[in-house]
Design an enzyme around this catalytic site. Structure first.
Site, mmCIF file in Angstrom:
data_model
loop_
_atom_site.group_PDB
_atom_site.id
_atom_site.type_symbol
_atom_site.label_atom_id
_atom_site.label_comp_id
_atom_site.label_asym_id
_atom_site.label_seq_id
_atom_site.Cartn_x
_atom_site.Cartn_y
_atom_site.Cartn_z
ATOM 1 N N CYS A 50 55.163 11.905 11.979
ATOM 2 C CA CYS A 50 54.841 12.430 10.646
ATOM 3 C C CYS A 50 53.464 13.094 10.547
ATOM 4 O O CYS A 50 52.431 12.478 10.833
ATOM 5 C CB CYS A 50 54.954 11.314 9.611
ATOM 6 S SG CYS A 50 54.744 11.955 7.931
ATOM 7 N N CYS A 78 48.595 9.271 4.412
ATOM 8 C CA CYS A 78 49.446 8.071 4.345
ATOM 9 C C CYS A 78 48.944 6.980 5.294
ATOM 10 O O CYS A 78 48.520 7.242 6.413
ATOM 11 C CB CYS A 78 50.884 8.437 4.687
ATOM 12 S SG CYS A 78 52.018 7.043 4.512
ATOM 13 N N ARG A 104 73.659 15.516 5.613
ATOM 14 C CA ARG A 104 72.745 16.643 5.385
ATOM 15 C C ARG A 104 72.100 17.124 6.683
ATOM 16 O O ARG A 104 71.468 16.350 7.402
ATOM 17 C CB ARG A 104 71.657 16.268 4.373
ATOM 18 C CG ARG A 104 70.722 17.449 4.072
ATOM 19 C CD ARG A 104 69.741 17.172 2.940
ATOM 20 N NE ARG A 104 70.440 16.677 1.779
ATOM 21 C CZ ARG A 104 70.159 15.520 1.175
ATOM 22 N NH1 ARG A 104 69.173 14.781 1.603
ATOM 23 N NH2 ARG A 104 70.860 15.125 0.147
ATOM 24 N N CYS A 140 70.338 7.368 -0.287
ATOM 25 C CA CYS A 140 70.231 8.477 0.661
ATOM 26 C C CYS A 140 69.442 7.920 1.842
ATOM 27 O O CYS A 140 68.279 7.556 1.693
ATOM 28 C CB CYS A 140 69.494 9.644 0.003
ATOM 29 S SG CYS A 140 69.085 10.977 1.153
ATOM 30 N N CYS A 156 53.739 6.383 11.351
ATOM 31 C CA CYS A 156 54.988 6.985 11.866
ATOM 32 C C CYS A 156 54.651 8.130 12.839
ATOM 33 O O CYS A 156 53.986 9.103 12.452
ATOM 34 C CB CYS A 156 55.833 7.505 10.708
ATOM 35 S SG CYS A 156 56.038 6.281 9.394
ATOM 36 N N CYS A 184 64.434 16.727 -5.084
ATOM 37 C CA CYS A 184 63.955 15.504 -4.438
ATOM 38 C C CYS A 184 62.432 15.489 -4.368
ATOM 39 O O CYS A 184 61.815 16.397 -3.817
ATOM 40 C CB CYS A 184 64.547 15.402 -3.038
ATOM 41 S SG CYS A 184 64.003 13.919 -2.165
ATOM 42 N N CYS A 221 66.279 12.888 -7.082
ATOM 43 C CA CYS A 221 66.114 12.028 -5.907
ATOM 44 C C CYS A 221 64.621 11.810 -5.723
ATOM 45 O O CYS A 221 63.821 12.691 -6.054
ATOM 46 C CB CYS A 221 66.712 12.720 -4.681
ATOM 47 S SG CYS A 221 66.488 11.774 -3.155
HETATM 48 N N1 SAM Z 1 56.673 8.074 2.802
HETATM 49 C C1 SAM Z 1 58.034 7.863 2.499
HETATM 50 C C2 SAM Z 1 58.799 7.217 3.650
HETATM 51 O O1 SAM Z 1 58.405 7.392 4.803
HETATM 52 O O2 SAM Z 1 59.803 6.567 3.362
HETATM 53 C C3 SAM Z 1 58.775 9.124 2.067
HETATM 54 C C4 SAM Z 1 58.436 10.441 2.713
HETATM 55 S S1 SAM Z 1 58.765 10.566 4.470
HETATM 56 C C5 SAM Z 1 57.914 12.033 4.915
HETATM 57 C C6 SAM Z 1 60.494 10.939 4.496
HETATM 58 C C7 SAM Z 1 61.173 11.163 5.822
HETATM 59 O O3 SAM Z 1 60.811 12.429 6.364
HETATM 60 C C8 SAM Z 1 60.875 10.205 6.955
HETATM 61 O O4 SAM Z 1 61.548 9.003 6.837
HETATM 62 C C9 SAM Z 1 61.389 11.011 8.152
HETATM 63 O O5 SAM Z 1 62.746 10.730 8.385
HETATM 64 C C10 SAM Z 1 61.233 12.467 7.695
HETATM 65 N N2 SAM Z 1 60.236 13.178 8.510
HETATM 66 C C11 SAM Z 1 58.898 13.082 8.409
HETATM 67 N N3 SAM Z 1 58.292 13.852 9.336
HETATM 68 C C12 SAM Z 1 59.266 14.459 10.038
HETATM 69 C C13 SAM Z 1 59.279 15.366 11.145
HETATM 70 N N4 SAM Z 1 58.151 15.792 11.700
HETATM 71 N N5 SAM Z 1 60.458 15.806 11.613
HETATM 72 C C14 SAM Z 1 61.611 15.367 11.050
HETATM 73 N N6 SAM Z 1 61.656 14.507 10.013
HETATM 74 C C15 SAM Z 1 60.512 14.039 9.516
HETATM 75 C C1 DTB Z 2 64.594 13.584 4.915
HETATM 76 O O1 DTB Z 2 65.417 12.910 5.561
HETATM 77 N N1 DTB Z 2 63.968 14.652 5.379
HETATM 78 C C2 DTB Z 2 63.055 15.187 4.390
HETATM 79 C C3 DTB Z 2 63.332 14.286 3.158
HETATM 80 N N2 DTB Z 2 64.247 13.314 3.659
HETATM 81 C C4 DTB Z 2 62.206 13.694 2.412
HETATM 82 C C5 DTB Z 2 61.670 15.300 4.857
HETATM 83 C C6 DTB Z 2 61.510 16.127 6.118
HETATM 84 C C7 DTB Z 2 60.063 16.245 6.421
HETATM 85 C C8 DTB Z 2 59.772 17.141 7.587
HETATM 86 C C9 DTB Z 2 58.316 17.214 7.885
HETATM 87 C C10 DTB Z 2 57.461 17.750 6.761
HETATM 88 O O2 DTB Z 2 57.803 18.795 6.176
HETATM 89 O O3 DTB Z 2 56.407 17.164 6.502
HETATM 90 FE FE1 SF4 Z 3 53.837 7.944 5.519
HETATM 91 FE FE2 SF4 Z 3 54.964 9.927 6.828
HETATM 92 FE FE3 SF4 Z 3 55.555 7.444 7.494
HETATM 93 FE FE4 SF4 Z 3 56.421 8.434 5.118
HETATM 94 S S1 SF4 Z 3 57.020 9.110 7.153
HETATM 95 S S2 SF4 Z 3 55.499 6.428 5.486
HETATM 96 S S3 SF4 Z 3 54.709 9.796 4.641
HETATM 97 S S4 SF4 Z 3 53.535 8.418 7.676
#
Ligand code: SAM
Ligand code: DTB
Ligand code: SF4
Length: 327
Positions: free
Chosen positions: A72, A65, A272, A200, A69, A109, A140
């Protein structure tokens, strides 16, 4: 002591505020038992307290990506060992959705590691949404930012919910993400809402934010008009290679408090208990349900990290006398 009185919605300088950041912060600072009691009362006014909604996640496009973030594992800025993989084929998605339905999930989702989808991505996603709907599941998607056209395509495909998290307070946001700003997130949520889909949106705690900043997130969510139908509260999953990998563990009771405050601030939302559950004891999860959580991610995988397996979750819900339910 039970002295906090919320504002009735009042029009202040064009901003309709259901609850102020100070009021949310005061909730966080209540004695634990008082907070839990308030949350249970609100919860029972609006929901069957023994029912939980089950959503299964599938990463339809993993890794690589372009956003930075800090939490992430899928960001190309961090070296976490998560590879940049191709988008799944329609039949792979349908197979996973069928299995999720079979296991008892009501909602499916689909998540993608995108800043925003391209027109070509959208063609594939639309087919996926239609196919999952045909299985009789709620749908979703979480695909990053949406423009008007892409939002409408999802609506026309019959998407029920769009997930797009505010993640944290406006003040703390810049410490975590630099490649897009808070207003971008809010703009996408407005488009989703206007198109008539359910919203959501939630966030992550345990990223080093203060209580005031945690309160800022909940207040932002609660003051969306209307507030989201579904509010995921994630406990940071610390992944090696991300800038937040060494962050201090959040006290589990502070996580429980966040759930309780979200429940009180957004009485009719599905709150959730999201990422971080695999690392939580049954006792902490039970406290989260008591605090008003009534939805979980169900299935042994989140996007790239683990989640309790179905057997553990069934045993937990059984032990607590809870049952799965839709909507
Ligand atoms: N890329 C899209 C975005 O960021 O909107 C959708 C997927 S993103 C992985 C969805 C959500 O996963 C993020 O907004 C964040 O709240 C959650 N997330 C990602 N990595 C995480 C982590 N290590 N621990 C907890 N939540 C995480
Ligand atoms: C949300 O709030 N949490 C989910 C879903 N929406 C997409 C994602 C959690 C991701 C946790 C880190 C991972 O598994 O990569
Ligand atoms: Fe990309 Fe992860 Fe950020 Fe979603 S949360 S925009 S997958 S870096």
């Amino acid at each position: 002591m039970n002295t906090i009185v919320f504002h009735h919605p009042t029009k202040k300088a064009d901003v309709l505020q259901r609850i102020s950041v100070d009021e949310v912060e005061a909730l966080f600072k209540l004695p634990f038992s008082d907070l839990m009691y308030r949350a249970q009362q609100v919860h029972r006014e609006h929901f069957d307290p023994n029912q939980v909604q089950l959503s299964t996640l599938l990463s339809i496009k993993t890794g690589g990506c372009s956003e930075d973030c800090g939490y992430c594992p899928q960001s190309a800025f961090h070296s976490t060992g998560v590879e940049n993989r191709r988008m799944l084929e329609l039949n792979e998605v349908v197979r996973a959705a069928r299995a999720a339905k079979q296991a008892g999930a009501g909602r499916f989702c689909m998540g993608a590691a995108w800043r925003e989808p391209t027109d070509e991505d959208m063609q594939s996603v639309v087919e996926m949404v239609k196919a999952v709907r045909e299985l009789g599941m709620e749908t979703c998607a979480t695909l990053g930012m949406l423009n008007e056209e892409h939002t409408q395509m999802l609506k026309n495909a019959g998407l029920d919910y769009y997930n797009h998290n505010l993640d944290t307070s406006p003040e703390f946001y810049g410490h975590i993400i630099s490649t897009r700003d808070y207003q971008d997130r809010l703009d996408t949520l407005v488009r989703v809402r206007r198109a008539g889909m359910h919203v959501c949106s939630g966030g992550i705690v345990g990223m080093g934010e203060s209580i005031a900043e945690r309160a800022g997130l909940i207040a932002q969510l609660a003051n969306l008009d209307p507030y989201p139908e579904s509010v995921p509260i994630n406990n940071l999953v610390k992944v090696e290679g991300t800038p937040l990998a060494e962050e201090k563990d959040l006290d589990p009771l502070d996580f429980v408090r966040t759930i309780a405050v979200a429940r009180i601030a957004m009485p009719e939302a599905r709150v959730r208990l999201s990422a971080g559950r695999q690392q939580m004891s049954d006792a902490v999860q039970a406290l989260c349900f008591l605090a008003g959580a009534n939805s979980i991610f169900y299935g042994d995988q989140l996007l790239t990290t683990g989640n309790p397996d179905v057997e553990r979750d069934r045993a937990l819900l059984d032990k607590l006398g809870m049952h799965a339910g839709k909507e």
